[in-house]
Enzyme design. Structure first.
Site, PDB file in Angstrom:
ATOM      1  N   ASP A  43       1.521   2.144   4.063  1.00  0.00           N
ATOM      2  CA  ASP A  43       2.862   2.515   3.605  1.00  0.00           C
ATOM      3  C   ASP A  43       3.289   3.888   4.105  1.00  0.00           C
ATOM      4  OD1 ASP A  43       3.355   0.162   2.236  1.00  0.00           O
ATOM      5  OD2 ASP A  43       2.531   0.889   0.352  1.00  0.00           O
ATOM      6  N   GLY A  44       2.354   4.826   4.167  1.00  0.00           N
ATOM      7  CA  GLY A  44       2.692   6.152   4.664  1.00  0.00           C
ATOM      8  C   GLY A  44       3.187   6.108   6.095  1.00  0.00           C
ATOM      9  N   ASN A 113      11.558   7.057  -0.559  1.00  0.00           N
ATOM     10  CA  ASN A 113      10.963   6.757  -1.866  1.00  0.00           C
ATOM     11  C   ASN A 113      11.542   7.623  -2.977  1.00  0.00           C
ATOM     12  OD1 ASN A 113       9.340   4.675  -1.076  1.00  0.00           O
ATOM     13  ND2 ASN A 113       7.424   5.792  -1.190  1.00  0.00           N
ATOM     14  N   ASP A 143       5.792  19.306 -16.007  1.00  0.00           N
ATOM     15  CA  ASP A 143       5.082  19.526 -14.752  1.00  0.00           C
ATOM     16  C   ASP A 143       5.995  19.260 -13.563  1.00  0.00           C
ATOM     17  OD1 ASP A 143       2.760  20.287 -15.954  1.00  0.00           O
ATOM     18  OD2 ASP A 143       1.657  18.440 -15.536  1.00  0.00           O
ATOM     19  N   ALA A 151      13.457   1.201  -3.862  1.00  0.00           N
ATOM     20  CA  ALA A 151      12.316   0.967  -2.969  1.00  0.00           C
ATOM     21  C   ALA A 151      11.126   1.832  -3.338  1.00  0.00           C
ATOM     22  CB  ALA A 151      12.726   1.222  -1.517  1.00  0.00           C
ATOM     23  N   ALA A 155       6.260   3.612  -6.631  1.00  0.00           N
ATOM     24  CA  ALA A 155       5.341   4.612  -6.098  1.00  0.00           C
ATOM     25  C   ALA A 155       5.102   5.708  -7.138  1.00  0.00           C
ATOM     26  CB  ALA A 155       5.901   5.163  -4.778  1.00  0.00           C
ATOM     27  N   SER A 159       3.945   5.746 -11.358  1.00  0.00           N
ATOM     28  CA  SER A 159       2.784   6.467 -11.873  1.00  0.00           C
ATOM     29  C   SER A 159       3.169   7.459 -12.968  1.00  0.00           C
ATOM     30  CB  SER A 159       2.087   7.220 -10.731  1.00  0.00           C
ATOM     31  OG  SER A 159       1.592   6.318  -9.763  1.00  0.00           O
TER      32      SER A 159
END
Length: 253
Positions: A43-44, A113, A143, A151, A155, A159
């Site tokens: 993906d990167g 992303n 944080d 899309a 990612a 998370s």
């Protein structure tokens, strides 16, 4: 009509070997002449390929030679022209980030992303959030925070406990990362046309970095984020395995 194919591969030996075999079998016209680009990696690398071709109206078909491969199709060497001809296109618009640093420097970047703000010191960040010029949170202690496209919603956004957004939903996710105050605020869904502004409070004591698809800008004071309709990424997926199906499937695992 015969599709003109260009192959590009990540630096991993697995991807490089696959690229060499496919180019020898199907020919490689080069990126400048291609109707479709086949990207081999994870993906990167897919994100790198999309960024590298963002000024061109060209389709990109990924084949997984990496790990997760959320944006990629399964790797196979046979019948590639037929797979490309049958593939379904998904068009996505990236986010535009305009980041102003503490010393007044301005940097701009596109993110497929997400654009994220992250604390860069031992103390929590303090952020003021405006949407379309109207203050929505006078102080978020956290944080960090991020704005994600559909899309990118599976990612970093996912998370951070942000929502998964269906492709075509015309919304963006604004998600807090480890929020401390307000206690119960976890984020918001915004119209795709919205402009989000983060202002960093007490930036000298509580430094913050901005990041657009892994392109960092340190010591930011203000970050403006909006969708960029002028850039269209045309991603190809095998029938029945498109991005919409993947986003839906991700919510049931």
């Amino acid at each position: 009509m015969t599709l003109r194919i260009a192959f590009t591969a990540s630096d991993s030996p697995l991807a490089q070997e696959a690229g060499a075999r496919l180019a020898a079998r199907y020919g490689d016209v080069g990126l400048d002449r291609a109707d479709v680009i086949v990207a081999l990696g994870g993906d990167g690398f897919m994100l790198q390929t999309l960024h590298a071709t963002e000024t061109r109206d060209v389709q990109v078909y990924g084949m997984n030679r990496g790990t997760v491969g959320f944006l990629m199709n399964a790797y196979a060497e046979n019948d590639l022209p037929e797979r490309l001809a049958a593939a379904e296109e998904t068009v996505i618009n990236p986010l535009h980030m305009r980041a102003t640093t503490v010393d007044g420097r301005v940097e701009e970047a596109l993110a497929i992303n997400e654009v994220s703000l992250l604390r860069a010191g031992p103390q929590a960040a303090k952020l003021r959030i405006l949407v379309d010029g109207r203050e929505r949170l006078d102080e978020l202690v956290c944080d960090g925070a991020l704005v994600a496209t559909p899309a990118g919603s599976t990612a970093y956004n996912y998370s951070a406990h942000g929502p998964v957004l269906p492709i075509g939903s015309e919304v963006l996710a604004l998600t807090a990362i480890a929020p401390f105050r307000p206690r119960r605020w976890r984020g918001a869904l915004l119209p795709k046309r919205a402009q989000v502004v983060f202002e960093v409070l007490d930036a000298a004591k509580r430094p913050v970095m901005a990041d657009a698809d892994s392109r960092p800008v340190p010591n930011v004071a203000r970050v403006e984020i909006r969708s960029e309709p002028g850039v269209r990424h045309r991603i190809l997926f095998d029938p029945g395995h498109g991005l919409e199906e993947r986003l839906l499937r991700e919510q049931f695992v």
